[in-house]
Design a protein around this motif. Structure first.
Motif, PDB file in Angstrom:
ATOM      1  N   VAL A 391     -32.398 -36.763  -4.203  1.00  0.00           N
ATOM      2  CA  VAL A 391     -32.533 -36.092  -5.492  1.00  0.00           C
ATOM      3  C   VAL A 391     -32.599 -37.123  -6.268  1.00  0.00           C
ATOM      4  N   GLY A 392     -31.360 -37.483  -6.931  1.00  0.00           N
ATOM      5  CA  GLY A 392     -31.240 -38.331  -8.176  1.00  0.00           C
ATOM      6  C   GLY A 392     -32.367 -39.339  -7.472  1.00  0.00           C
ATOM      7  N   GLN A 393     -32.984 -40.306  -6.979  1.00  0.00           N
ATOM      8  CA  GLN A 393     -33.623 -40.987  -6.488  1.00  0.00           C
ATOM      9  C   GLN A 393     -35.449 -40.329  -6.890  1.00  0.00           C
ATOM     10  N   LEU A 394     -35.305 -39.208  -6.820  1.00  0.00           N
ATOM     11  CA  LEU A 394     -36.911 -38.902  -6.006  1.00  0.00           C
ATOM     12  C   LEU A 394     -36.988 -37.924  -8.006  1.00  0.00           C
ATOM     13  N   VAL A 395     -36.279 -38.389  -8.853  1.00  0.00           N
ATOM     14  CA  VAL A 395     -36.229 -37.482 -10.319  1.00  0.00           C
ATOM     15  C   VAL A 395     -36.708 -39.018 -10.932  1.00  0.00           C
ATOM     16  N   ALA A 396     -35.712 -39.773 -10.645  1.00  0.00           N
ATOM     17  CA  ALA A 396     -36.015 -41.163 -11.016  1.00  0.00           C
ATOM     18  C   ALA A 396     -36.819 -41.865 -10.550  1.00  0.00           C
ATOM     19  N   GLU A 397     -37.437 -41.689  -9.667  1.00  0.00           N
ATOM     20  CA  GLU A 397     -39.054 -42.276  -9.524  1.00  0.00           C
ATOM     21  C   GLU A 397     -39.618 -42.172 -10.805  1.00  0.00           C
ATOM     22  N   ALA A 398     -39.781 -41.357 -10.955  1.00  0.00           N
ATOM     23  CA  ALA A 398     -41.038 -40.235 -11.853  1.00  0.00           C
ATOM     24  C   ALA A 398     -40.775 -41.412 -13.178  1.00  0.00           C
ATOM     25  N   LEU A 399     -39.734 -41.749 -13.267  1.00  0.00           N
ATOM     26  CA  LEU A 399     -39.711 -42.709 -14.455  1.00  0.00           C
ATOM     27  C   LEU A 399     -39.875 -44.366 -14.431  1.00  0.00           C
ATOM     28  N   ARG A 400     -40.703 -44.864 -13.273  1.00  0.00           N
ATOM     29  CA  ARG A 400     -40.646 -45.977 -13.758  1.00  0.00           C
ATOM     30  C   ARG A 400     -41.960 -46.224 -14.475  1.00  0.00           C
ATOM     31  N   GLY A 401     -41.899 -47.953 -14.492  1.00  0.00           N
ATOM     32  CA  GLY A 401     -43.092 -47.803 -15.753  1.00  0.00           C
ATOM     33  C   GLY A 401     -42.462 -47.574 -17.238  1.00  0.00           C
ATOM     34  N   SER A 402     -41.368 -46.985 -17.739  1.00  0.00           N
ATOM     35  CA  SER A 402     -41.420 -45.855 -18.535  1.00  0.00           C
ATOM     36  C   SER A 402     -40.635 -46.110 -19.602  1.00  0.00           C
ATOM     37  N   GLY A 403     -39.963 -48.352 -19.099  1.00  0.00           N
ATOM     38  CA  GLY A 403     -39.973 -48.688 -20.067  1.00  0.00           C
ATOM     39  C   GLY A 403     -38.403 -49.154 -19.828  1.00  0.00           C
ATOM     40  N   MET A 404     -37.386 -47.771 -20.052  1.00  0.00           N
ATOM     41  CA  MET A 404     -35.776 -46.991 -19.663  1.00  0.00           C
ATOM     42  C   MET A 404     -35.340 -48.195 -18.764  1.00  0.00           C
ATOM     43  N   ASP A 405     -34.099 -48.525 -19.369  1.00  0.00           N
ATOM     44  CA  ASP A 405     -33.197 -49.774 -18.256  1.00  0.00           C
ATOM     45  C   ASP A 405     -32.216 -48.053 -17.973  1.00  0.00           C
ATOM     46  N   ARG A 406     -31.784 -48.979 -16.915  1.00  0.00           N
ATOM     47  CA  ARG A 406     -31.041 -47.912 -15.307  1.00  0.00           C
ATOM     48  C   ARG A 406     -29.974 -47.113 -16.086  1.00  0.00           C
ATOM     49  N   ALA A 407     -29.684 -47.722 -17.601  1.00  0.00           N
ATOM     50  CA  ALA A 407     -28.199 -46.459 -18.253  1.00  0.00           C
ATOM     51  C   ALA A 407     -28.899 -45.916 -18.241  1.00  0.00           C
ATOM     52  N   ALA A 408     -29.942 -45.861 -19.263  1.00  0.00           N
ATOM     53  CA  ALA A 408     -31.174 -44.475 -19.787  1.00  0.00           C
ATOM     54  C   ALA A 408     -31.437 -43.522 -19.021  1.00  0.00           C
ATOM     55  N   ILE A 409     -32.113 -44.223 -17.655  1.00  0.00           N
ATOM     56  CA  ILE A 409     -32.587 -43.502 -16.473  1.00  0.00           C
ATOM     57  C   ILE A 409     -31.758 -42.534 -15.754  1.00  0.00           C
ATOM     58  N   ARG A 410     -30.712 -43.492 -15.328  1.00  0.00           N
ATOM     59  CA  ARG A 410     -29.553 -42.131 -15.364  1.00  0.00           C
ATOM     60  C   ARG A 410     -29.063 -40.620 -15.637  1.00  0.00           C
ATOM     61  N   ALA A 411     -28.856 -42.006 -17.054  1.00  0.00           N
ATOM     62  CA  ALA A 411     -29.074 -40.647 -17.993  1.00  0.00           C
ATOM     63  C   ALA A 411     -29.577 -39.956 -18.259  1.00  0.00           C
ATOM     64  N   ARG A 412     -31.062 -39.796 -18.585  1.00  0.00           N
ATOM     65  CA  ARG A 412     -32.229 -38.541 -18.499  1.00  0.00           C
ATOM     66  C   ARG A 412     -32.171 -37.888 -16.814  1.00  0.00           C
ATOM     67  N   VAL A 413     -32.011 -38.689 -15.875  1.00  0.00           N
ATOM     68  CA  VAL A 413     -32.010 -37.992 -14.633  1.00  0.00           C
ATOM     69  C   VAL A 413     -30.894 -36.819 -14.535  1.00  0.00           C
ATOM     70  N   ALA A 414     -30.004 -36.879 -15.137  1.00  0.00           N
ATOM     71  CA  ALA A 414     -28.493 -36.273 -15.301  1.00  0.00           C
ATOM     72  C   ALA A 414     -28.811 -35.422 -16.210  1.00  0.00           C
ATOM     73  N   GLU A 415     -29.428 -35.692 -17.009  1.00  0.00           N
ATOM     74  CA  GLU A 415     -29.980 -34.627 -18.111  1.00  0.00           C
ATOM     75  C   GLU A 415     -30.745 -33.500 -17.887  1.00  0.00           C
ATOM     76  N   VAL A 416     -32.161 -33.996 -17.239  1.00  0.00           N
ATOM     77  CA  VAL A 416     -33.178 -32.759 -16.820  1.00  0.00           C
ATOM     78  C   VAL A 416     -32.839 -32.497 -15.523  1.00  0.00           C
ATOM     79  N   LEU A 417     -31.126 -32.704 -14.333  1.00  0.00           N
ATOM     80  CA  LEU A 417     -30.664 -32.073 -13.272  1.00  0.00           C
ATOM     81  C   LEU A 417     -30.815 -31.186 -14.143  1.00  0.00           C
ATOM     82  N   GLY A 418     -29.588 -31.061 -14.734  1.00  0.00           N
ATOM     83  CA  GLY A 418     -28.719 -30.091 -15.552  1.00  0.00           C
ATOM     84  C   GLY A 418     -29.496 -28.759 -15.872  1.00  0.00           C
ATOM     85  N   GLU A 419     -30.337 -29.572 -17.003  1.00  0.00           N
ATOM     86  CA  GLU A 419     -31.802 -28.195 -17.263  1.00  0.00           C
ATOM     87  C   GLU A 419     -31.760 -27.357 -16.090  1.00  0.00           C
ATOM     88  N   VAL A 420     -32.266 -27.977 -14.877  1.00  0.00           N
ATOM     89  CA  VAL A 420     -33.070 -26.899 -14.208  1.00  0.00           C
ATOM     90  C   VAL A 420     -31.788 -26.633 -13.153  1.00  0.00           C
TER      91      VAL A 420
END
Length: 584
Positions: A391-420
């Protein structure tokens, strides 16, 4: 929790089906999935069993045909059909019962029709097994039944294959196949789940008419309470393998006595206040004169057919924060429109504008920015999620090319999984599978799970998380709740509305379920045969439809009026036809 008493038979005629204290479990000592269930079905009666996925309703109904899965064993109770205990029947006697005295219409006709046999061969099979008709008599009976179920050119239908028909036509063929031997009981397992509202009503009206003509009783399995209200005389409510309430359908809906029944009724979609769209706001996505033609298929010795026009001159504008619902029957072009706007299908002609600039194919800054701001939620999340990715990889895949680093991607994925509702705060919840089996989320969190470890509702939450993780300006949702049961559907719709209010994205909501549209939409676009036939605000379309086709769509769904007893009263819109069973 105790099982309510079974209502007495309506007359002196013994019940056609008599189930007493039926108990089913996994294996000899596993979990109980149907617990001391008792009910009857009288000759000619229409009885519905309702409940969420995993409630045991399908297992209880299939026990009438002895069709429980191999792993499920009967631990107690009796199932009697025509006074005979099924436990005492030989395999040969059971084969005579199935298809002869008891027929079944399954949820998905494409999987229950044999793709390697013509329709004629499949229809004839039941007559060969359960009647004494000769070949000429069988052919005459089949042609008469195909004509009765509304299929034009029955002779051609006999030579055709299942894949050549739409979902509604395949379900008509299934009804014809089951009703040919004139069974005493028809078991209908979610017979219209995948069909649009108009086809659904046509198929159910046909089913009721056929069974009334032949005096056939119906045991209907469904999570669609509006359909149950319209067509059944009596309803049985199941929860976690037990019957919690049963009685006349109109009485149960008007004044439910059990909290679970009230929960089901409260989960039915109804009109709600939606956030207003800024007056005078300029559209940020526009479609102008859109045309899509699909080329006709040919063969080695066959000339290609003429192209089919799926979209014919579509003009549409979407404003910021607006929910635009596109409705219409199957084949109207609504999904094609969504796929073209998402740039998953190439248009034949026409133009898409983003912030006033044309979106060209696969080049330029406008194209790149548009793709980042346009995301899609598909109808079936299981087929759209890669089963090899967590699930984490599936959600993070949508952030490819966003310019975010790995830490920021992990934080965004955790945030959006919490939202849903799939974040760490959800640990300890039960991951309930479609069949009712589940496990407690006590180990890894949802981000480390795979799609097959989640229920249908949880998979749809993952699909929504993928769509919103980039904070897009437009989300295209293609039938996102059509495969979910009533309460899970309500949760997903509430989640979607909350995310839309929180992040302010616009939404193109594609659906054949107008009850869902009434709950969410600011504006409604009605499509028929590739064209927009009517467009307006939600209240205008639902309360004062101008086009006859719109009225036809609305006649298939009820308006809900709350009762003082915690139930609902269903009022059928723009329709003077009485309910077939005289229900609410």
């Amino acid at each position: 929790m105790t099982t309510p008493p079974v209502p007495p038979s309506a007359g002196t005629t013994p019940p056609l089906v008599d189930i007493r204290d039926l108990t089913l479990g996994i294996g000899e000592a596993g979990r109980i999935v149907v617990d001391r269930v008792s009910f009857t079905v009288d000759p000619g009666e229409i009885v519905a069993i309702v409940g969420e996925s995993g409630s045991g309703k399908t297992l209880a109904a299939r026990s009438v045909l002895g069709l429980a899965p191999p792993a499920v064993r009967q631990r107690g109770g009796t199932v009697r059909v025509d006074g005979q205990d099924l436990a005492g029947l030989t395999p040969r006697q059971m084969r005579r019962l199935r298809g002869g005295r008891v027929g079944m219409v399954f949820q998905e006709p494409m999987t229950s029709l044999n793709p390697s046999l013509t329709i004629g061969r499949q229809l004839e099979e039941a007559l060969v097994l359960h009647t004494g008709l000769d070949a000429a008599g069988r052919r005459q009976a089949i042609l008469a039944m195909l004509d009765r179920v509304g299929l034009s050119d029955p002779e051609r239908v006999l030579r055709s294959w299942p894949h050549e028909f739409s979902g509604g036509m395949r379900q008509r063929i299934m009804l014809a196949s089951v009703m040919l031997p004139s069974p005493a009981l028809l078991v209908a397992d979610e017979p219209t789940t995948a069909l649009d509202a108009v086809v659904q009503r046509d198929v159910l009206d046909l089913m009721v008419a056929l069974t009334a003509e032949k005096g056939t009783a119906v045991l209907m399995i469904s999570h669609d309470l509006a359909m149950v209200a319209r067509y059944s005389a009596r309803v049985i409510v199941m929860c976690q393998g037990r019957i919690v309430e049963q009685g006349p359908t109109a009485d149960i809906l008007r004044a439910p006595s059990h909290p679970y029944t009230r929960k089901l009724l409260q989960a039915m979609p109804r009109r709600q206040t939606v956030p207003p769209v800024e007056a005078g706001a300029a559209p940020f996505v526009e479609v102008r004169d859109l045309v899509v033609d699909f080329g006709g298929r040919g063969g080695l010795f066959r000339k290609a057919a003429a192209p089919k026009r799926a979209l014919d001159g579509i003009n549409l504008a979407i404003r910021p924060r607006e929910v635009v619902a596109v409705v219409g029957s199957s084949g109207s072009g609504k999904t094609t429109l969504g796929r073209v706007i998402a740039r998953l299908t190439r248009p034949t002609s026409g133009q898409i504008l983003f912030d006033g600039q044309p979106v060209d194919d696969a080049r330029g800054a406008v194209w790149t920015e548009y793709r980042r701001n346009c995301q899609m939620v598909f109808q079936d999340p299981y087929s759209s999620l890669d089963p090899r990715m967590t699930v984490g990889q599936l959600v993070a895949e949508a952030l490819r090319g966003s310019g975010m680093d790995r830490a920021a991607i992990r934080a965004r994925v955790a945030e959006v999984l919490g939202e849903v509702g799939l974040g760490e705060k959800s640990l300890g919840e039960k991951s309930q599978g479609e069949g009712g089996a589940g496990r407690t989320a006590s180990g890894p969190d949802y981000a480390s799970r795979y799609p097959h470890e989640l229920s249908g509702g949880q998979r749809q939450r993952v699909a929504i998380a993928r769509a919103v993780v980039r904070r897009p300006r437009l989300v295209i949702a293609d039938e996102p709740v059509s495969a979910l049961d009533t309460t899970v559907r309500a949760q997903i719709l509430d989640l979607f509305a909350d995310l839309q209010r929180r992040h302010g994205f616009a939404c193109l909501f594609i659906s054949h379920d107008l009850a869902v549209v009434e709950q969410l939409a600011n504006r409604v676009v009605v499509m028929n045969q590739g064209r927009i036939v009517e467009e307006g605000s939600r209240d205008q379309i639902f309360d004062h439809p101008a086009d006859p086709y719109t009225r036809l769509l609305l006649q298939a769904i009820p308006a809900l009026d709350a009762t003082d007893d915690g139930g609902v009263r269903l009022r059928w819109r723009h329709d003077d036809t009485p309910s077939p069973q005289g229900a609410t």
